[in-house]
Design an enzyme around this catalytic site. Structure first.
Site, PDB file in Angstrom:
ATOM      1  N   LYS A   1      43.970  49.216  32.021  1.00  0.00           N
ATOM      2  CA  LYS A   1      43.174  50.427  32.176  1.00  0.00           C
ATOM      3  C   LYS A   1      44.010  51.672  32.486  1.00  0.00           C
ATOM      4  O   LYS A   1      43.574  52.797  32.211  1.00  0.00           O
ATOM      5  CB  LYS A   1      42.131  50.227  33.275  1.00  0.00           C
ATOM      6  CG  LYS A   1      41.005  49.264  32.935  1.00  0.00           C
ATOM      7  CD  LYS A   1      40.010  49.873  31.983  1.00  0.00           C
ATOM      8  CE  LYS A   1      38.760  49.023  31.847  1.00  0.00           C
ATOM      9  NZ  LYS A   1      37.751  49.654  30.962  1.00  0.00           N
ATOM     10  N   SER A   3      33.809  49.020  37.882  1.00  0.00           N
ATOM     11  CA  SER A   3      33.757  47.910  38.831  1.00  0.00           C
ATOM     12  C   SER A   3      35.096  47.687  39.502  1.00  0.00           C
ATOM     13  O   SER A   3      35.203  46.906  40.436  1.00  0.00           O
ATOM     14  CB  SER A   3      33.322  46.619  38.114  1.00  0.00           C
ATOM     15  OG  SER A   3      34.304  46.214  37.178  1.00  0.00           O
ATOM     16  N   GLU A  50      34.124  37.600  24.867  1.00  0.00           N
ATOM     17  CA  GLU A  50      33.175  37.916  25.930  1.00  0.00           C
ATOM     18  C   GLU A  50      32.809  36.656  26.706  1.00  0.00           C
ATOM     19  O   GLU A  50      32.843  35.549  26.157  1.00  0.00           O
ATOM     20  CB  GLU A  50      31.873  38.487  25.348  1.00  0.00           C
ATOM     21  CG  GLU A  50      31.986  39.881  24.785  1.00  0.00           C
ATOM     22  CD  GLU A  50      30.640  40.411  24.309  1.00  0.00           C
ATOM     23  OE1 GLU A  50      30.217  41.462  24.809  1.00  0.00           O
ATOM     24  OE2 GLU A  50      30.020  39.786  23.430  1.00  0.00           O
ATOM     25  N   GLY A  56      27.550  37.465  29.088  1.00  0.00           N
ATOM     26  CA  GLY A  56      27.628  38.890  28.760  1.00  0.00           C
ATOM     27  C   GLY A  56      27.963  39.112  27.302  1.00  0.00           C
ATOM     28  O   GLY A  56      28.981  39.722  26.982  1.00  0.00           O
ATOM     29  N   ASP A  66      26.705  40.983  24.925  1.00  0.00           N
ATOM     30  CA  ASP A  66      26.047  42.144  24.327  1.00  0.00           C
ATOM     31  C   ASP A  66      26.761  42.655  23.085  1.00  0.00           C
ATOM     32  O   ASP A  66      26.118  43.061  22.110  1.00  0.00           O
ATOM     33  CB  ASP A  66      25.913  43.266  25.352  1.00  0.00           C
ATOM     34  CG  ASP A  66      27.236  43.615  26.020  1.00  0.00           C
ATOM     35  OD1 ASP A  66      27.778  42.760  26.739  1.00  0.00           O
ATOM     36  OD2 ASP A  66      27.745  44.732  25.814  1.00  0.00           O
ATOM     37  N   SER A  81      44.414  40.961  30.116  1.00  0.00           N
ATOM     38  CA  SER A  81      44.130  42.364  30.404  1.00  0.00           C
ATOM     39  C   SER A  81      44.243  42.781  31.865  1.00  0.00           C
ATOM     40  O   SER A  81      44.350  43.973  32.146  1.00  0.00           O
ATOM     41  CB  SER A  81      42.734  42.730  29.886  1.00  0.00           C
ATOM     42  OG  SER A  81      41.755  41.912  30.504  1.00  0.00           O
TER      43      SER A  81
END
Length: 323
Positions: A56, A81, A207, A211, A213, A307
């Protein structure tokens, strides 16, 4: 307004120049044991060893660096989060601005503490009852600050793509490249870079089962909203993909596979015992997909992005003991 074609490979390359000597060029690990389990050569891009312990930082720093002097003077707002929260906090400190971060009440304690430690103000909310996007927009408006979301932002996406730029520069051709999917920013940046450099490489998102989506959205051809997922992969516990990221991933990604929480823990255990690295649940999902045989076909060379590694020792031990 940014569109699915407004983030280009040139943006990723420009972000790489901006991040040079700022972000770590993280190592790529290989393992004979992993290769034997996968039946392929596997290359792990260790973004768990990035600044703030996650990929990130790349997108956050790139986005803050591109703000005007007037915007920097007023400061930035983010919602996260944990990993984007830390990344924005550190990027703001490095670039001489202030940050306010909206975090869920149940965000992991180390992520909250690290975010505050980098100098950000933290505002909490209930992720299961409140809309973090609406709350963060209202906060930005109230304080006159610039909102930098964790994934649905062109400069954030471009920054995340630099991890793939480095990976492909180091290892060359890949048959498949796997990246965890939360809001879709990492997968979008990965796909932009990979398809520009190695068009034949299959780019696959991963995923948690609870979750799914993005998988559902890609299959439906439109963004789908699900209840906020309850999964150990807190960084991927999102109800819907981003608008910008979905457009990019629908155009460039080759699909999404799912892994269970138990498979994620097994990947964390494997990384600790055999690779000698610590991965948080969200950071282990791409490895879990490889260990669980989710990559279809017979790829000879597989890349994956580990990650993040932001998990405290107690939660790490509890997760491994429970599965």
């Amino acid at each position: 307004m940014a569109t699915a074609t407004s983030v280009t490979f040139d943006d990723v390359r420009a972000a790489a120049v901006r991040l040079d000597d700022i972000a770590h060029r993280t190592p790529v690990l290989t393992s004979r044991i992993l290769n034997a389990r996968a039946g392929a050569e596997v290359f792990i891009k260790c973004e768990n060893l990035q600044r703030v312990g996650a990929f990130k930082f790349r997108g956050a720093y790139n986005a803050v660096a591109l703000l005007s002097p007037e915007q920097r003077a007023r400061g930035v707002v983010a919602h996260s989060s944990g990993n984007h929260a830390q990344a924005i906090a550190l990027a703001a400190r490095e670039l001489g601005t202030s940050a306010v971060v909206l975090m869920p009440e149940d965000a992991p304690r180390p992520k909250r503490e690290a975010t505050a430690g980098y100098g950000a103000e933290i505002v909490t909310y209930d992720r299961y009852k409140e809309d973090r996007i609406a709350l963060s927009r209202a906060l930005a408006d109230e304080r006159g600050m610039t909102l930098i979301p964790p994934f649905d932002h062109p400069d954030v996406i471009a920054g995340q793509g630099t991890a793939t730029l480095e990976l492909l520069d180091e290892v060359g051709e890949l048959d498949a490249l796997l990246a965890p999917v939360g809001g879709g920013g990492l997968l979008a940046g990965t796909a932009i870079a990979a398809k520009a450099l190695r068009p034949a490489t299959r780019v696959i998102g991963v995923e948690p089962e609870a979750g799914d989506d993005t998988k559902r959205s890609l299959e439906r051809g439109e963004r789908v909203t699900i209840p906020v997922p309850r999964t150990i992969a807190d960084g991927q516990a999102l109800p819907t993909p981003g608008e910008l990221t979905f457009g990019i991933n629908r155009r460039l990604a080759d699909g999404v596979v799912l892994v269970s929480d138990a498979e994620i823990v097994e990947a964390m255990r494997f990384a600790f015992e055999y690779l000698k690295i610590v991965l948080e649940p969200s950071g282990a999902t791409a490895l879990a997909a490889v260990l669980s045989g989710r990559v279809e076909g017979t790829p000879r060379r597989i890349g994956l992005i580990a990650s993040g590694g932001n998990v405290d020792s107690r939660r790490f031990a509890d997760l491994l003991a429970a599965h």
